[in-house]
Design a protein around this motif. Structure first.
Motif, short mmCIF file in Angstrom:
data_model
loop_
_atom_site.label_atom_id
_atom_site.label_comp_id
_atom_site.label_asym_id
_atom_site.label_seq_id
_atom_site.Cartn_x
_atom_site.Cartn_y
_atom_site.Cartn_z
N ASP A 164 3.23 2.67 -1.85
CA ASP A 164 3.29 3.47 -3.07
C ASP A 164 1.98 4.21 -3.31
OD1 ASP A 164 5.89 3.01 -3.75
OD2 ASP A 164 5.48 1.37 -5.14
N ILE A 165 0.86 3.54 -3.04
CA ILE A 165 -0.45 4.17 -3.22
C ILE A 165 -0.61 5.33 -2.24
CG2 ILE A 165 -2.96 3.79 -3.11
CD1 ILE A 165 -2.42 0.85 -3.77
N LEU A 175 0.81 -1.22 0.00
CA LEU A 175 0.00 0.00 0.00
C LEU A 175 0.84 1.27 0.00
CD1 LEU A 175 -2.63 -0.96 2.73
CD2 LEU A 175 -3.12 -0.59 0.30
N LYS A 200 1.70 8.30 -3.43
CA LYS A 200 1.26 8.99 -4.64
C LYS A 200 -0.02 9.78 -4.42
CE LYS A 200 3.37 5.64 -7.81
NZ LYS A 200 3.11 4.54 -8.78
N LYS A 239 -9.59 2.80 -1.31
CA LYS A 239 -9.00 1.62 -0.69
C LYS A 239 -9.27 1.72 0.81
CE LYS A 239 -6.87 -0.13 -4.35
NZ LYS A 239 -7.20 -1.46 -4.91
N VAL A 273 -5.25 7.77 -5.23
CA VAL A 273 -6.47 7.06 -4.84
C VAL A 273 -6.68 7.29 -3.35
CG1 VAL A 273 -7.55 4.79 -4.61
CG2 VAL A 273 -6.14 5.30 -6.61
#
Length: 421
Positions: free
Chosen positions: A118-119, A116, A122, A235, A125
């Motif tokens: 990297d998400i 998770l 960034k 998420k 999301v």
């Protein structure tokens, strides 16, 4: 690195992921490691069978003194013909308690955080942290929910939601389910709220009782589904004291709700690795749950919340909730066996697989007794005693397309809170 622990490797990998040098850190660990180290890296990175939670590092478990099978009340950890330990799926309630009983540290639960990162970095999301009611006090006696909200936002989460708010919704739903199901002194129900170990025992072992279990998802699932209805691309990461929640999140009929599960122990490691101290964080208040939703975390809390809610929703119902609780796996097993044998002493049964309730989870940071003190104290600070008095609950339900409380039992919009057993 032979004596390096699984937790230490997870800590190093988290820190390297946030620093942008994960590949180099893995190579450095591998250069000084052994076969066990390689497996630690593999599972700490979130690899392995996507439908499994607990893994064996070494199949050669025939060593003297190594008896993890003794910790399983359902005889689901057995030895094969060669003397090797095998975890069966036959009756396993996924409690996770046996991990820490293995003297050779041969059983571990998969970490789900690093994929998770990297998400989170960034921020393309929205990723929501949804926190179990048991979280209060776990990261410091004076740490507020608002400070925890800041800590998770520093990690890259879009926001933090208290699952207690959705426990409020489940209190309304299960109170209505009780009203619909219990009409005589011989009627009884089993709550389906909260504990996947309790529900798992009914489904896998005492399945003759399935008709009596109320058709509701857990607050974790309700929260995940509720957020995804409002933010379809989101998420969801559940944070609690329980390994069994990792397994619950993977069950076929509810796996749409939660994308990853972290334990309090793992979150503490993550905070340490990233230099985050919740006590030093800004307080961002946003507490919308009632007393009833907050006390779900301790034994008896579910029973009290639903009983108090029923009294307000149906004040003239002649049959009130007469609740019995099973405190811990052994009591859950004994209580369900008694009910199966026709020994009915109550009309509402609550089971918690961990002694003390969720505050006694295997990955809690406080003792169950101290955890319960924090939960009760936080419950008393709520502006509403039950969800019936909580204006935020009705506001949320309307946002989700549910126009009134009675619609929780039927209608397409309320399906996110329903579960068939």
């Amino acid at each position: 690195m032979k004596n390096t622990t699984y937790e230490q490797i997870f800590n190093r990998l988290v820190k390297a992921s946030y620093n942008g040098n994960l590949k180099q850190e893995i190579e450095a660990i591998q250069a000084n490691g052994d076969a066990t180290t390689q497996k630690y890296i593999y599972y700490a990175m979130g690899n392995g069978d996507p439908d499994k939670v607990v893994f064996q590092l070494d199949e050669d478990t025939s060593k003297a003194g190594h008896h993890p099978e003794a910790s399983c009340l359902f005889d689901d950890i057995v030895r094969d013909m060669e003397g090797k330990v095998v975890i069966q799926d036959r009756n396993c309630a996924e409690c996770g308690h046996f991990i820490d009983t293995c003297s050779y540290h041969n059983l571990i639960d998969k970490k789900e955080f690093i994929p998770l990162i990297d998400i989170l970095k960034k921020r393309e999301v929205p990723v929501f942290a949804i926190v179990a009611p048991a979280i209060i006090g776990q990261f410091g006696e004076k740490v507020t929910m608002g400070q925890l909200r800041s800590a998770f936002k520093h990690l890259g989460f879009f926001g933090m939601i208290e699952v207690a708010l959705f426990a409020d919704i489940l209190s309304l739903k299960e109170a209505l389910e009780f009203d619909r199901a219990v009409h005589t002194q011989d009627d009884f129900v089993l709550t389906s709220c909260c504990c996947p170990v309790w529900v798992g025992m009914v489904k896998r072992v005492y399945h003759t009782l399935i008709p009596h279990i109320m058709p509701s998802v857990s607050p974790m699932v309700a929260c995940g589904r509720g957020i995804k209805r409002l933010h379809p691309d989101a998420k969801i990461v559940f944070i609690g004291p329980c390994i069994a929640k990792k397994a619950e999140a993977k069950e076929a009929d509810i796996r749409d709700a939660v994308d990853a599960v972290l334990t309090f122990e793992e979150v503490k490691q993550i905070f340490n690795a990233t230099g985050i101290n919740p006590e030093e964080m800004e307080d961002i208040p946003s507490e919308h749950s009632s007393t009833g939703g907050r006390i779900y975390a301790r034994i008896g809390g579910v029973s009290k919340a639903i009983s108090d809610t029923l009294d307000q929703l149906r004040p003239h119902k002649p049959i009130k909730i007469n609740a019995v609780q099973a405190n811990g796996i052994q009591e859950c097993k004994e209580l369900l066996r008694s009910i199966s044998n026709g020994e009915i002493t109550a009309n509402f049964y609550e089971g918690m697989g961990c002694k003390g309730g969720c505050v006694g989870g295997p990955k809690a940071l406080l003792t169950p007794e101290i955890g319960a003190i924090h939960v009760n104290a936080y419950g008393l600070t709520a502006n509403a005693p039950t969800p019936v008095n909580n204006p935020y609950v009705m506001e949320l339900l309307n946002t989700l397309g549910i126009q009134d409380v009675d619609s929780l039992l039927e209608g397409e919009s309320a399906q996110i809170f329903q579960r068939k057993f």
